[in-house]
Design a protein around this motif. Structure first.
Motif, short mmCIF file in Angstrom:
data_model
loop_
_atom_site.label_atom_id
_atom_site.label_comp_id
_atom_site.label_asym_id
_atom_site.label_seq_id
_atom_site.Cartn_x
_atom_site.Cartn_y
_atom_site.Cartn_z
N ILE A 58 0.84 -1.20 0.00
CA ILE A 58 0.00 0.00 0.00
C ILE A 58 0.87 1.25 0.00
CG2 ILE A 58 -1.62 1.36 1.40
CD1 ILE A 58 -3.12 -1.22 1.97
N VAL A 59 1.93 1.25 0.78
CA VAL A 59 2.84 2.40 0.80
C VAL A 59 3.46 2.61 -0.58
CG1 VAL A 59 5.03 3.29 1.73
CG2 VAL A 59 3.31 2.32 3.28
N TYR A 60 3.91 1.52 -1.20
CA TYR A 60 4.51 1.60 -2.53
C TYR A 60 3.51 2.15 -3.54
CZ TYR A 60 6.71 0.29 -6.92
OH TYR A 60 7.24 0.32 -8.17
N ALA A 61 2.30 1.61 -3.54
CA ALA A 61 1.26 2.09 -4.47
C ALA A 61 0.95 3.55 -4.22
CB ALA A 61 0.00 1.24 -4.33
N ASN A 62 0.85 3.94 -2.96
CA ASN A 62 0.55 5.33 -2.63
C ASN A 62 1.63 6.28 -3.14
OD1 ASN A 62 -1.25 7.22 -1.35
ND2 ASN A 62 0.29 7.45 0.25
N GLN A 63 2.87 5.84 -3.11
CA GLN A 63 3.98 6.67 -3.58
C GLN A 63 4.07 6.73 -5.10
OE1 GLN A 63 7.29 4.85 -1.56
NE2 GLN A 63 7.08 6.18 0.22
N ASN A 64 3.51 5.73 -5.78
CA ASN A 64 3.69 5.64 -7.23
C ASN A 64 2.43 5.90 -8.05
OD1 ASN A 64 6.59 4.72 -7.74
ND2 ASN A 64 5.93 3.47 -6.02
N LEU A 65 1.31 6.10 -7.40
CA LEU A 65 0.08 6.44 -8.10
C LEU A 65 -0.19 7.94 -7.95
CD1 LEU A 65 -2.20 3.51 -6.84
CD2 LEU A 65 -1.17 3.72 -9.12
N SER A 66 -0.97 8.47 -8.86
CA SER A 66 -1.41 9.85 -8.68
C SER A 66 -2.31 9.91 -7.45
CB SER A 66 -2.19 10.32 -9.91
OG SER A 66 -3.46 9.68 -9.96
N HIS A 67 -2.49 11.11 -6.92
CA HIS A 67 -3.32 11.27 -5.72
C HIS A 67 -4.73 10.72 -5.96
CE1 HIS A 67 -4.55 12.95 -1.90
NE2 HIS A 67 -5.57 13.53 -2.51
N ALA A 68 -5.32 11.07 -7.09
CA ALA A 68 -6.69 10.62 -7.40
C ALA A 68 -6.75 9.10 -7.56
CB ALA A 68 -7.20 11.30 -8.67
N GLU A 69 -5.75 8.54 -8.25
CA GLU A 69 -5.73 7.09 -8.47
C GLU A 69 -5.50 6.35 -7.14
OE1 GLU A 69 -4.07 4.23 -11.99
OE2 GLU A 69 -2.77 5.85 -11.30
N ALA A 70 -4.63 6.87 -6.29
CA ALA A 70 -4.40 6.26 -4.99
C ALA A 70 -5.67 6.28 -4.15
CB ALA A 70 -3.27 6.97 -4.25
N ASN A 71 -6.38 7.39 -4.16
CA ASN A 71 -7.65 7.47 -3.42
C ASN A 71 -8.65 6.44 -3.92
OD1 ASN A 71 -6.83 9.46 -1.68
ND2 ASN A 71 -7.74 11.13 -2.87
N GLU A 72 -8.73 6.28 -5.23
CA GLU A 72 -9.68 5.33 -5.83
C GLU A 72 -9.31 3.89 -5.53
OE1 GLU A 72 -12.58 3.33 -7.75
OE2 GLU A 72 -12.57 5.44 -7.19
N ARG A 73 -8.05 3.56 -5.67
CA ARG A 73 -7.62 2.16 -5.56
C ARG A 73 -7.33 1.69 -4.14
NH1 ARG A 73 -3.34 0.69 -10.29
NH2 ARG A 73 -4.66 1.21 -12.08
N LEU A 74 -6.93 2.58 -3.27
CA LEU A 74 -6.40 2.14 -1.99
C LEU A 74 -7.34 2.30 -0.79
CD1 LEU A 74 -2.74 3.48 -2.37
CD2 LEU A 74 -3.66 1.21 -2.94
N GLY A 75 -8.44 3.01 -0.97
CA GLY A 75 -9.35 3.25 0.17
C GLY A 75 -9.88 1.96 0.78
#
Length: 153
Positions: A58-75
């Motif tokens: 999750i940390v890796y994805a959060n650092q490598n996705l755009s803010h909007a994409e991280a919000n969509e995928r990681l919530g």
């Protein structure tokens, strides 16, 4: 932050249980020589190591996705992880108490950290929402994402 704290406390449970099992002699043998004790430690460890990998992903994805994409995928995944961490912490605390025995109920000495963690398990879980709420939110979010993506056969 809740995830990091819960994860670290579960690691402390394992550390203290191993330390005690290596030191404590029962019926002429170290406690660590008992298959039952090693089984408890193994179950605690597999859960904690799995959640370590989950945290890192999750940390890796959060650092490598755009803010909007991280919000969509990681919530949803983050909500499920948060519930998993509180469940794992409860397991680790319970099993550490079993390994340490009576000293895990003392507010000082060798069992102090385990006693405090066992007492405060729900204090780690509740600030982010109850396990049931996090599990429900997480799965609803993941189902919504799966439906939006449609079948990819």
């Amino acid at each position: 932050m809740i995830c990091y704290v819960g994860h670290r406390l579960a690691r402390i449970c394992i550390e203290d249980a191993i330390t005690h099992a290596q030191r404590r002699v029962v019926f002429g043998k170290k406690l660590i020589e008992s298959e039952v004790i090693r089984n408890k430690l193994a179950h605690m460890s597999r859960e904690v190591e799995a959640q370590q990998a989950w945290i890192e992903s999750i940390v890796y994805a959060n650092q490598n996705l755009s803010h909007a994409e991280a919000n969509e995928r990681l919530g949803g995944l983050t909500a499920l992880l948060k519930a998993h961490i509180s469940i794992t912490l409860e397991l680790a605390a319970r099993e550490a108490v079993q390994v340490l025995g009576g000293i895990a109920h003392t507010r000082g000495g060798l069992g102090e950290r385990i006693e405090r963690i066992r007492r405060d398990v729900k204090g780690v879980a509740i600030p982010g929402g109850s396990e049931e709420i996090m599990l429900d939110y997480g799965i609803r979010h993941e189902i919504k994402r799966a439906v939006a993506l449609g079948p990819k056969l």
